[in-house]
Design an enzyme around this catalytic site. Structure first.
Site, PDB file in Angstrom:
ATOM      1  N   ASN A  37       9.967  -4.590   6.597  1.00  0.00           N
ATOM      2  CA  ASN A  37       9.298  -4.662   5.291  1.00  0.00           C
ATOM      3  C   ASN A  37      10.096  -3.869   4.270  1.00  0.00           C
ATOM      4  O   ASN A  37      10.094  -2.644   4.292  1.00  0.00           O
ATOM      5  CB  ASN A  37       7.873  -4.115   5.437  1.00  0.00           C
ATOM      6  CG  ASN A  37       7.155  -4.019   4.096  1.00  0.00           C
ATOM      7  OD1 ASN A  37       7.621  -4.552   3.097  1.00  0.00           O
ATOM      8  ND2 ASN A  37       6.016  -3.344   4.081  1.00  0.00           N
ATOM      9  N   ASN A  58      -4.250  -4.112  -3.799  1.00  0.00           N
ATOM     10  CA  ASN A  58      -4.370  -3.005  -2.842  1.00  0.00           C
ATOM     11  C   ASN A  58      -3.221  -2.014  -3.010  1.00  0.00           C
ATOM     12  O   ASN A  58      -2.113  -2.389  -3.398  1.00  0.00           O
ATOM     13  CB  ASN A  58      -4.441  -3.521  -1.392  1.00  0.00           C
ATOM     14  CG  ASN A  58      -3.067  -3.649  -0.755  1.00  0.00           C
ATOM     15  OD1 ASN A  58      -2.516  -2.665  -0.261  1.00  0.00           O
ATOM     16  ND2 ASN A  58      -2.493  -4.843  -0.818  1.00  0.00           N
ATOM     17  N   ALA A  59      -3.525  -0.770  -2.722  1.00  0.00           N
ATOM     18  CA  ALA A  59      -2.464   0.254  -2.664  1.00  0.00           C
ATOM     19  C   ALA A  59      -2.845   1.230  -1.559  1.00  0.00           C
ATOM     20  O   ALA A  59      -3.341   2.322  -1.826  1.00  0.00           O
ATOM     21  CB  ALA A  59      -2.300   0.961  -3.995  1.00  0.00           C
ATOM     22  N   SER A  68       7.225  -3.305  -0.040  1.00  0.00           N
ATOM     23  CA  SER A  68       5.916  -2.792  -0.449  1.00  0.00           C
ATOM     24  C   SER A  68       6.013  -2.196  -1.847  1.00  0.00           C
ATOM     25  O   SER A  68       6.875  -1.362  -2.107  1.00  0.00           O
ATOM     26  CB  SER A  68       5.424  -1.715   0.514  1.00  0.00           C
ATOM     27  OG  SER A  68       4.266  -1.119  -0.061  1.00  0.00           O
ATOM     28  N   GLY A  88      -3.332 -13.762   4.870  1.00  0.00           N
ATOM     29  CA  GLY A  88      -3.804 -12.405   4.631  1.00  0.00           C
ATOM     30  C   GLY A  88      -5.131 -12.383   3.891  1.00  0.00           C
ATOM     31  O   GLY A  88      -6.203 -12.277   4.486  1.00  0.00           O
ATOM     32  N   GLY A  96      -3.230 -12.951  -2.610  1.00  0.00           N
ATOM     33  CA  GLY A  96      -4.221 -14.026  -2.620  1.00  0.00           C
ATOM     34  C   GLY A  96      -3.856 -15.155  -3.568  1.00  0.00           C
ATOM     35  O   GLY A  96      -2.701 -15.361  -3.915  1.00  0.00           O
ATOM     36  N   LEU A 124       1.150   2.212   2.627  1.00  0.00           N
ATOM     37  CA  LEU A 124       1.813   2.219   3.940  1.00  0.00           C
ATOM     38  C   LEU A 124       1.250   3.295   4.875  1.00  0.00           C
ATOM     39  O   LEU A 124       1.936   3.738   5.801  1.00  0.00           O
ATOM     40  CB  LEU A 124       3.340   2.395   3.796  1.00  0.00           C
ATOM     41  CG  LEU A 124       4.098   1.276   3.078  1.00  0.00           C
ATOM     42  CD1 LEU A 124       5.591   1.603   3.021  1.00  0.00           C
ATOM     43  CD2 LEU A 124       3.905  -0.069   3.759  1.00  0.00           C
ATOM     44  N   LYS A 141       0.308  -3.895  10.774  1.00  0.00           N
ATOM     45  CA  LYS A 141       0.518  -3.196   9.511  1.00  0.00           C
ATOM     46  C   LYS A 141       1.883  -2.512   9.623  1.00  0.00           C
ATOM     47  O   LYS A 141       2.333  -2.200  10.724  1.00  0.00           O
ATOM     48  CB  LYS A 141      -0.616  -2.172   9.314  1.00  0.00           C
ATOM     49  CG  LYS A 141      -0.453  -1.399   8.057  1.00  0.00           C
ATOM     50  CD  LYS A 141      -1.740  -1.021   7.348  1.00  0.00           C
ATOM     51  CE  LYS A 141      -1.405  -0.381   6.009  1.00  0.00           C
ATOM     52  NZ  LYS A 141      -0.761  -1.291   5.057  1.00  0.00           N
TER      53      LYS A 141
HETATM   54  C1  FMN Z   1      -4.967  -4.898   2.322  1.00  0.00           C
HETATM   55  C2  FMN Z   1      -3.550  -5.364   2.468  1.00  0.00           C
HETATM   56  C3  FMN Z   1      -2.629  -4.576   3.166  1.00  0.00           C
HETATM   57  C4  FMN Z   1      -1.307  -5.001   3.319  1.00  0.00           C
HETATM   58  N1  FMN Z   1      -0.430  -4.232   4.017  1.00  0.00           N
HETATM   59  C5  FMN Z   1       0.847  -4.679   4.212  1.00  0.00           C
HETATM   60  C6  FMN Z   1       1.766  -3.923   4.990  1.00  0.00           C
HETATM   61  O1  FMN Z   1       1.467  -2.861   5.538  1.00  0.00           O
HETATM   62  N2  FMN Z   1       3.031  -4.418   5.135  1.00  0.00           N
HETATM   63  C7  FMN Z   1       3.431  -5.611   4.572  1.00  0.00           C
HETATM   64  O2  FMN Z   1       4.572  -6.023   4.762  1.00  0.00           O
HETATM   65  N3  FMN Z   1       2.569  -6.348   3.847  1.00  0.00           N
HETATM   66  C8  FMN Z   1       1.298  -5.906   3.654  1.00  0.00           C
HETATM   67  N4  FMN Z   1       0.432  -6.664   2.913  1.00  0.00           N
HETATM   68  C9  FMN Z   1       0.901  -7.927   2.296  1.00  0.00           C
HETATM   69  C10 FMN Z   1       0.519  -9.136   3.132  1.00  0.00           C
HETATM   70  O3  FMN Z   1       1.101  -9.088   4.426  1.00  0.00           O
HETATM   71  C11 FMN Z   1       0.966 -10.441   2.432  1.00  0.00           C
HETATM   72  O4  FMN Z   1       2.380 -10.482   2.312  1.00  0.00           O
HETATM   73  C12 FMN Z   1       0.370 -10.583   1.024  1.00  0.00           C
HETATM   74  O5  FMN Z   1      -0.953 -10.089   0.978  1.00  0.00           O
HETATM   75  C13 FMN Z   1       0.378 -12.034   0.565  1.00  0.00           C
HETATM   76  O6  FMN Z   1      -0.388 -12.845   1.424  1.00  0.00           O
HETATM   77  P1  FMN Z   1      -1.919 -13.254   1.086  1.00  0.00           P
HETATM   78  O7  FMN Z   1      -1.928 -13.758  -0.327  1.00  0.00           O
HETATM   79  O8  FMN Z   1      -2.279 -14.288   2.100  1.00  0.00           O
HETATM   80  O9  FMN Z   1      -2.730 -12.013   1.205  1.00  0.00           O
HETATM   81  C14 FMN Z   1      -0.900  -6.245   2.750  1.00  0.00           C
HETATM   82  C15 FMN Z   1      -1.829  -7.028   2.053  1.00  0.00           C
HETATM   83  C16 FMN Z   1      -3.137  -6.608   1.909  1.00  0.00           C
HETATM   84  C17 FMN Z   1      -4.098  -7.495   1.153  1.00  0.00           C
END
Ligand code: FMN
Length: 292
Positions: free
Chosen positions: A119, A69-70, A122, A253, A205, A73, A44
């Protein structure tokens, strides 16, 4: 057949766990490494000092395979990495609200990292996303000057993403992670207000998969850069689209949120069977659909 080299790092398969999916608890990470052998876990995003997450609710499922999600960070600060012993490749995600904070966080994070992912995208905390991405060239240049591990920059699917990707590469980035979540909002119609405490959140997703394919394709066709493609990968076919668009590795993810870590093996099995049937290697297909 499908082991890859990502900026000099040997990965036994192209599937890595995306940032934010595995909690930054060392025992939990170690168990994921042992039981599911991911080729890498992206942590994370860490900041220099601890950040409180937003108040619950911070995560909601919006439709089949789509989440909002929110978490904002929220993290315990990069210094916890010092005591973390995790038996697999760690891609350490770092962020911050200033160039100095990002550089310092990357320097500390480098110790346990195979790769540093900056990153800059966000959507869930003011001052940490697109606001910092404006300075991407300067940020990467500074981090590159202080950190020896490969540096990837994570960007969002913004209209100027090709331009920002170019600036990241000019600054010396070894590659790009594309894409982060997309800013969205879900309303509770009974309460007449947003479902998430922060109001808006990041959509992830299946809903964002075509955006990821498009952004990766546009960036790869411009720069032929190394890309960790992330966004809506639930099946090996979804992954293959990202490879064809130019991804060298794929981050998973939301599929893990929905189906568990077992999905990694389903992806490996499906991809291997397809490549065996076609008699191709992964390196043959990367960027094939968008090469000029
Ligand atoms: C619950 C959750 C928390 C996330 N936290 C971070 C994060 O801390 N830093 C980051 O760069 N991306 C974060 N992401 C984004 C994911 O790394 C990814 O880029 C994004 O969800 C798209 O991929 P996916 O469709 O396979 O989930 C988060 C995503 C989710 C669902």
């Amino acid at each position: 057949m499908y082991s890859i080299r990502l900026s000099g790092i040997e990965l036994r398969d192209p599937f890595v766990i995306a940032s934010g999916i595995v909690p930054d608890v060392p025992e939990y990470m170690a168990r994921v490494c042992q039981e599911f052998s991911p080729s890498a876990i992206t942590t994370k995003t860490f900041t220099l000092n601890p950040l409180e997450p937003h108040k619950p609710p911070t995560l909601v499922k919006i439709s089949d395979g789509c989440f909002l999600n929110a978490i904002g960070l929220g993290n315990p600060g990069i210094k916890v990495m010092g005591s973390m012993e995790v038996p697999c490749n760690l891609f350490v995600s770092v962020g911050g609200s200033s160039l100095e904070e990002i550089v310092e966080t990357a320097i500390i994070g480098e110790g346990k990292a195979s790769l540093i992912e900056i990153n800059l995208s966000s959507p869930n905390r003011r001052g940490y996303g697109a606001d910092t991405a404006k300075f991407v060239r300067e940020i990467v240049k500074e981090v590159k000057g202080k950190v020896r591990k490969p540096i990837f920059v994570k960007l969002g699917p913004w209209d100027n993403v090709v331009d920002l990707a170019g600036k990241a590469l000019e600054g010396g980035a070894d590659g790009l992670t594309l894409i982060n979540t997309v800013k969205g909002m879900k309303l509770d119609v009974d309460a007449g207000k947003p479902v998430l405490s922060y109001g808006t959140g990041g959509v992830s997703g299946r809903c964002i998969h075509p955006l990821a394919v498009r952004v990766i394709g546009e960036v790869y066709s411009e720069y032929s850069a190394q890309i960790i493609g992330t966004g809506g990968v639930f099946s090996w076919e979804d992954a293959m689209e990202l490879f064809l668009a130019g991804a060298t590795a794929v981050g998973v993810g939301s599929a893990i949120l929905e189906r568990g870590f077992e999905v990694l093996n389903e992806l490996r099995v499906g991809l291997t069977a397809f490549m065996e049937e076609k008699g191709i290697n992964l390196s043959d297909v990367i960027g094939m659909a968008v090469r000029k």
